[in-house]
Design a protein around this motif. Structure first.
Motif, short mmCIF file in Angstrom:
data_model
loop_
_atom_site.label_atom_id
_atom_site.label_comp_id
_atom_site.label_asym_id
_atom_site.label_seq_id
_atom_site.Cartn_x
_atom_site.Cartn_y
_atom_site.Cartn_z
N LEU A 98 0.80 -1.21 0.00
CA LEU A 98 0.00 0.00 0.00
C LEU A 98 0.84 1.28 0.00
O LEU A 98 0.41 2.30 -0.52
N TYR A 99 2.03 1.22 0.59
CA TYR A 99 2.84 2.42 0.76
C TYR A 99 4.20 2.25 0.10
O TYR A 99 4.72 1.14 -0.01
N CYS A 100 4.79 3.37 -0.31
CA CYS A 100 6.11 3.32 -0.94
C CYS A 100 7.18 3.14 0.14
O CYS A 100 6.93 3.24 1.34
N SER A 101 8.40 2.88 -0.30
CA SER A 101 9.48 2.60 0.64
C SER A 101 9.81 3.82 1.51
O SER A 101 10.19 3.66 2.67
N ARG A 102 9.64 5.01 0.96
CA ARG A 102 9.91 6.24 1.74
C ARG A 102 8.93 6.33 2.91
O ARG A 102 9.34 6.62 4.04
N ASP A 103 7.66 6.08 2.64
CA ASP A 103 6.66 6.12 3.71
C ASP A 103 6.91 5.02 4.74
O ASP A 103 6.73 5.24 5.94
N MET A 104 7.31 3.85 4.29
CA MET A 104 7.62 2.76 5.22
C MET A 104 8.82 3.12 6.09
O MET A 104 8.87 2.75 7.26
N GLY A 105 9.78 3.84 5.53
CA GLY A 105 10.93 4.28 6.31
C GLY A 105 10.53 5.25 7.41
O GLY A 105 10.98 5.13 8.55
N PHE A 106 9.67 6.22 7.07
CA PHE A 106 9.19 7.15 8.09
C PHE A 106 8.35 6.44 9.14
O PHE A 106 8.45 6.73 10.33
N TYR A 107 7.55 5.48 8.70
CA TYR A 107 6.75 4.70 9.64
C TYR A 107 7.65 3.89 10.58
O TYR A 107 7.39 3.82 11.78
N SER A 108 8.70 3.30 10.05
CA SER A 108 9.62 2.52 10.88
C SER A 108 10.33 3.41 11.89
O SER A 108 10.51 3.01 13.05
N LEU A 109 10.71 4.59 11.47
CA LEU A 109 11.35 5.54 12.39
C LEU A 109 10.40 5.93 13.50
O LEU A 109 10.76 5.93 14.68
#
Length: 115
Positions: free
Chosen positions: A35-46
């Motif tokens: 559902l989300y791009c890798s950039r969004d997943m990175g911010f979510y992980s942070l």
């Protein structure tokens, strides 16, 4: 013998609850990754790693002391201490989040959704 049975039942309940709580995000990760791009997943992980660290230390593990209290009065006092410490940590976290939120917006160019 009955005390051991109750102890093992409570331990098993706690263990199964912990396992289910860890399996659900593991199973949903592929769905969220689509559902989300890798950039969004990175911010979510942070964000998620920060929240996990803060929630583990929010009460300074005083909640673990409630179980070992010998009297009801001691348990109530430690529960009140936990509430005070948790409130202070929540206010501190909100202040830090408000301050660092501006840097986060600057880092993302003011566009946190990627549109």
């Amino acid at each position: 013998m009955n005390q051991y049975r109750v102890f093992f039942k409570n331990t098993a309940t706690l263990g199964v609850g912990t396992a289910v709580a860890q399996v659900i995000p593991f199973l949903l990760t592929p769905v969220v990754a689509r559902l989300y791009c890798s950039r969004d997943m990175g911010f979510y992980s942070l964000y998620l790693s920060t929240v996990n660290i803060l929630t583990q230390e929010a009460c300074f593990k005083y909640e673990m002391a409630i179980v070992s209290c010998e009297t009801e009065w001691e348990a109530e006092q430690i529960a009140r201490l936990c509430a005070v410490v948790l409130t202070a940590m929540a206010l501190l976290s909100a202040g830090v989040g408000a301050i660092t939120g501006f840097y986060f917006l600057h880092f993302t160019g003011g566009n946190i959704w990627g549109y």
